[in-house]
Motif scaffolding. Structure first.
Motif, mmCIF file in Angstrom:
data_model
loop_
_atom_site.group_PDB
_atom_site.id
_atom_site.type_symbol
_atom_site.label_atom_id
_atom_site.label_comp_id
_atom_site.label_asym_id
_atom_site.label_seq_id
_atom_site.Cartn_x
_atom_site.Cartn_y
_atom_site.Cartn_z
ATOM 1 N N PRO A 320 -12.669 27.713 11.397
ATOM 2 C CA PRO A 320 -12.170 26.332 11.340
ATOM 3 C C PRO A 320 -10.937 26.231 10.449
ATOM 4 O O PRO A 320 -10.883 26.813 9.368
ATOM 5 C CB PRO A 320 -13.335 25.568 10.702
ATOM 6 C CG PRO A 320 -14.044 26.579 9.879
ATOM 7 C CD PRO A 320 -13.843 27.923 10.532
ATOM 8 N N PHE A 321 -9.944 25.477 10.919
ATOM 9 C CA PHE A 321 -8.776 25.166 10.090
ATOM 10 C C PHE A 321 -8.914 23.719 9.650
ATOM 11 O O PHE A 321 -8.445 22.808 10.325
ATOM 12 C CB PHE A 321 -7.480 25.348 10.895
ATOM 13 C CG PHE A 321 -7.124 26.771 11.185
ATOM 14 C CD1 PHE A 321 -7.393 27.323 12.434
ATOM 15 C CD2 PHE A 321 -6.519 27.571 10.224
ATOM 16 C CE1 PHE A 321 -7.069 28.647 12.711
ATOM 17 C CE2 PHE A 321 -6.186 28.893 10.504
ATOM 18 C CZ PHE A 321 -6.458 29.428 11.751
ATOM 19 N N LYS A 322 -9.622 23.531 8.563
ATOM 20 C CA LYS A 322 -9.768 22.172 8.034
ATOM 21 C C LYS A 322 -10.063 22.242 6.555
ATOM 22 O O LYS A 322 -10.382 23.320 6.041
ATOM 23 C CB LYS A 322 -10.878 21.428 8.782
ATOM 24 C CG LYS A 322 -12.262 22.020 8.643
ATOM 25 C CD LYS A 322 -13.236 21.229 9.512
ATOM 26 C CE LYS A 322 -14.662 21.759 9.381
ATOM 27 N NZ LYS A 322 -15.343 21.349 8.159
ATOM 28 N N SER A 323 -9.994 21.126 5.905
ATOM 29 C CA SER A 323 -10.204 21.098 4.467
ATOM 30 C C SER A 323 -11.610 21.556 4.128
ATOM 31 O O SER A 323 -12.587 21.086 4.713
ATOM 32 C CB SER A 323 -9.982 19.675 3.939
ATOM 33 O OG SER A 323 -10.338 19.614 2.566
ATOM 34 N N GLN A 324 -11.698 22.477 3.174
ATOM 35 C CA GLN A 324 -12.996 22.953 2.702
ATOM 36 C C GLN A 324 -13.268 22.412 1.294
ATOM 37 O O GLN A 324 -13.936 23.066 0.473
ATOM 38 C CB GLN A 324 -12.998 24.501 2.679
ATOM 39 C CG GLN A 324 -12.655 25.138 4.013
ATOM 40 C CD GLN A 324 -13.723 24.905 5.075
ATOM 41 O OE1 GLN A 324 -14.872 24.592 4.745
ATOM 42 N NE2 GLN A 324 -13.365 25.033 6.341
ATOM 43 N N ARG A 325 -12.789 21.222 1.026
ATOM 44 C CA ARG A 325 -12.854 20.645 -0.317
ATOM 45 C C ARG A 325 -14.257 20.652 -0.906
ATOM 46 O O ARG A 325 -14.458 21.073 -2.038
ATOM 47 C CB ARG A 325 -12.317 19.199 -0.291
ATOM 48 C CG ARG A 325 -12.099 18.599 -1.678
ATOM 49 C CD ARG A 325 -11.932 17.090 -1.618
ATOM 50 N NE ARG A 325 -11.006 16.688 -0.584
ATOM 51 C CZ ARG A 325 -9.679 16.695 -0.701
ATOM 52 N NH1 ARG A 325 -9.129 17.067 -1.831
ATOM 53 N NH2 ARG A 325 -8.924 16.327 0.302
ATOM 54 N N ASP A 326 -15.235 20.172 -0.129
ATOM 55 C CA ASP A 326 -16.605 20.052 -0.678
ATOM 56 C C ASP A 326 -17.169 21.419 -1.051
ATOM 57 O O ASP A 326 -17.775 21.584 -2.113
ATOM 58 C CB ASP A 326 -17.525 19.375 0.344
ATOM 59 C CG ASP A 326 -17.174 17.908 0.533
ATOM 60 O OD1 ASP A 326 -17.588 17.317 1.552
ATOM 61 O OD2 ASP A 326 -16.471 17.343 -0.337
ATOM 62 N N PHE A 327 -16.939 22.393 -0.174
ATOM 63 C CA PHE A 327 -17.448 23.740 -0.448
ATOM 64 C C PHE A 327 -16.778 24.312 -1.699
ATOM 65 O O PHE A 327 -17.442 24.891 -2.569
ATOM 66 C CB PHE A 327 -17.190 24.654 0.761
ATOM 67 C CG PHE A 327 -17.560 26.096 0.535
ATOM 68 C CD1 PHE A 327 -16.579 27.061 0.335
ATOM 69 C CD2 PHE A 327 -18.892 26.496 0.502
ATOM 70 C CE1 PHE A 327 -16.915 28.387 0.120
ATOM 71 C CE2 PHE A 327 -19.233 27.824 0.291
ATOM 72 C CZ PHE A 327 -18.242 28.768 0.095
ATOM 73 N N VAL A 328 -15.471 24.153 -1.787
ATOM 74 C CA VAL A 328 -14.737 24.706 -2.941
ATOM 75 C C VAL A 328 -15.252 24.074 -4.238
ATOM 76 O O VAL A 328 -15.478 24.772 -5.233
ATOM 77 C CB VAL A 328 -13.219 24.489 -2.780
ATOM 78 C CG1 VAL A 328 -12.467 24.931 -4.030
ATOM 79 C CG2 VAL A 328 -12.690 25.247 -1.568
#
Lengths: 392, 241
Positions: A320-328
């Protein structure tokens, strides 16, 4: 382009039909303002993957005379693919802005990979490196703000957070503490092999980019910061490169690399919003499938092995090319104090004497990452929107 | 570091290597170009690119957000309001980079032992630029525009500032060399504020003009000061022993 379900059944473009003109490779660039940040992420990722393809194929030629001809032929195409892709970056990206985009790519792609990786140790390694690239982004964002008066979020487009990760000060480790355990090629999943090849390629590109542009800065702290972070990127290349099984033959590695390239292009095709850029991904996906078949034939001819041994089965789920903000954010909260000792991940107190001594030596004249980012809080419209006064 | 230019072994001109340069020049005269034509071919390629190229980018529509329905220019009057927003964005970007250039200049002046009043004046100018920045932000926000967005002219302004940045942040450049770059900034500032005031008036946004007129007066003073420093510095160099 038809649906692709596995690497072996897809047709691809035969090598002799993979042709370019100078006009074609000198691509019209994207818009820094109007194209989505993930279009830029895909460009940077695929450029890194292609330049790694050249690197691998050059190394192969140093060892295997009988493969030099097919290596040179495939390499020529990979090179022009790389040009076509890299020339998509427009010239109004300053080197520091491009750097911000490079770190965004490292963070978002490594985070996606870490979540998709079935091998727990390999996934831990990606999470470990991720927090360091995350910190690099923070330091470079401070540099961009305080040197050029620009907002890193004009590049990040609010997909990626900007605050300290594992401090760059603590990234500097003895070489023995950058080496990781590797997968066993006989029983590792194909996606594990693809991930390791991909992230190694991405970090290698980043290292080389920083080494090229670092001395082009007049500002002395910028020069120092690039020297420091480029050194960490070399550590990252060591780290990710050591995830791969050294027992794999060269042809096996080449086959995996071509499969990785096809996998990455497929992921790009499925998610690209810019139609002109998507057409490039589609074309090159077909080229890579052609390369997979060519290398598969070499695999049979020179090693008497069936490429299905490596590539059999359905395609792994695309990235996936999307924001991984929560995981980070989750990884930061749980693992920012993790360190490395040999191939193990340990608490801070268990770092090796070799690393402590190396770090003390390297940091003994000051730490550029600290000098530039002291007191820095990312603010929309730059730090000046929060603290406009001189030395405030 | 020395502030005074000095004579020394600069190797770049042909007079440093009269013998080799003569040989080189006669070799060039003897070996004619393999490709016929002139620099006109270069110009034609450039023209082709200009005709085929897309523009840098667009001005964000006020009130629009990723994934939402775009709203119209409710608070902005006049035809083609994006022209004014684009130039406001440019002014903001230039002032913001200008603050950072002055940060670098102040550090250099202090390191080179410049007089206290020069350093104090640099800090005042720097803080004026930061204040100008805030005035532009207020004007943009009042019009409903996003002051954190990079407009096309702001982006281009960033590109043109890069050379000035390299000069001023280079620890090897002298005060005079750096003041030369500052002079470019202040000349641009003066011209740009004048144009912006006219543009705002033509666009029917007189309400944003008064703080801009104050900024322009301050920029005239900045230009006068920097000019004076340049002249004084060069005069000192001319008579130095």
């Amino acid at each position: 382009m038809g649906l692709i379900h596995n690497f072996l059944d897809a047709r691809g473009t035969p090598l002799e039909q993979q042709r370019f003109t100078w006009r074609e490779v000198n691509t019209q660039p994207i818009s820094k303002l109007d194209d989505d940040a993930f279009t830029r992420v895909r460009i940077i990722l695929m450029n890194g993957i292609e330049v790694d393809s050249l690197r691998l194929q050059h190394f192969g030629a140093r060892f295997y005379k009988e493969l030099r001809a097919p290596l040179a032929q495939v390499r020529r195409v990979e090179h022009h693919q790389q040009t076509t892709i890299n020339w998509l970056l427009s010239s109004d990206h300053s080197p520091l802005e491009t750097t911000i985009a490079y770190e965004q790519t490292a963070i978002e792609i490594t985070a996606a990979v870490a979540q998709n990786e079935p091998d727990p140790y390999q996934a831990q390694t990606y999470r470990f490196g991720l927090l360091e690239d995350f910190d690099h982004l923070y330091r470079y964002a401070a540099m961009l703000d305080r040197l050029e008066g620009k907002d890193a979020n004009n590049i990040l487009q609010s997909y990626t957070d900007i605050f300290p990760g594992r401090p760059t000060t603590d990234h500097h480790r003895a070489p023995s503490d950058d080496l990781r355990d590797h997968y066993d090629s006989r029983n590792a999943d194909l996606i594990t092999k693809i991930h390791a090849a991909m992230i190694t390629a991405a970090e290698y590109q980043t290292h080389d980019y920083y080494m090229n542009i670092g001395p082009q800065f007049a500002d002395p702290v910028a020069r120092a910061l690039y020297a420091e972070i480029a050194s960490v990127e070399e550590q990252h290349v060591t780290q990710y490169g050591s995830l791969m099984d050294p027992g794999e033959t060269f042809l096996e590695k080449w086959l995996i690399h071509e499969a990785m390239e096809a996998y990455a292009y497929l992921s790009c095709v499925q998610q690209e919003e810019n139609p002109r850029v998507r057409a490039i991904w589609e074309r090159f996906l077909e080229y890579e499938i052609g390369h997979v078949h060519l290398v598969g034939e070499l695999f049979k001819k020179h090693e008497g092995r069936d490429p299905a041994e490596i590539l059999e089965g359905p395609l792994p789920e695309t990235m996936p090319f999307k924001s991984q903000r929560d995981f980070v954010r989750e990884v930061i909260s749980e693992e920012v104090d993790l360190r490395a000792h040999g191939i193990d991940y340990v608490p801070k107190s268990q770092e090796s004497e070799a690393t402590l001594s190396y770090r003390e030596q390297m940091n003994s004249d000051g730490v550029p990452a600290e000098e530039i980012s002291a007191g820095y809080i990312w603010t929309p419209g730059t730090e000046l929107a929060r603290r406009p006064g001189y030395l405030s | 570091m020395e502030n005074q230019p000095k004579m020394g072994m600069n190797y770049t001109g042909i007079k440093m290597s009269p013998f080799d340069s003569r040989q080189q020049t006669s070799a060039s005269d003897k070996h004619r170009p393999d490709i016929q034509g002139s620099i006109e071919r270069y110009a034609k390629q450039r023209q082709m690119s200009v005709r085929e190229s897309e523009r840098i980018g667009s001005v964000p529509i006020p009130g629009s957000a990723r994934g939402t329905v775009k709203t119209s220019f409710e608070k902005i009057k006049g035809k083609n309001p994006e022209v004014l927003i684009d130039k406001l964005g440019e002014r903001l970007a230039f002032e913001r980079t200008g603050v950072r250039l002055y940060d670098a200049m102040i550090a250099k002046a202090q390191a080179l032992g410049e007089q206290e009043d020069v350093v104090a004046q640099l800090i005042r100018i720097r803080d004026d630029e930061a204040d100008h920045m805030e005035r532009v932000i207020e004007a943009m926000e009042r019009m409903g525009a996003d002051s954190t967005a990079l407009t096309p002219c702001a982006d281009v302004s960033g590109v043109s500032s890069m050379g000035l940045l390299q000069v001023i942040t280079d620890p090897r450049t002298t005060m005079i060399q750096s003041l030369s770059a500052l002079l470019t900034i202040e000349l641009t500032d003066n011209a740009a504020w004048e144009l912006l005031i006219e543009l705002a008036h033509e666009a029917g946004h007189d309400e944003i003009i008064p703080p801009f007129e104050q900024a322009l007066e301050q920029e005239k003073e900045h230009l006068r000061i920097v000019n004076q420093w340049m002249k004084r510095g060069l005069q000192v160099q001319m008579i130095a022993e």
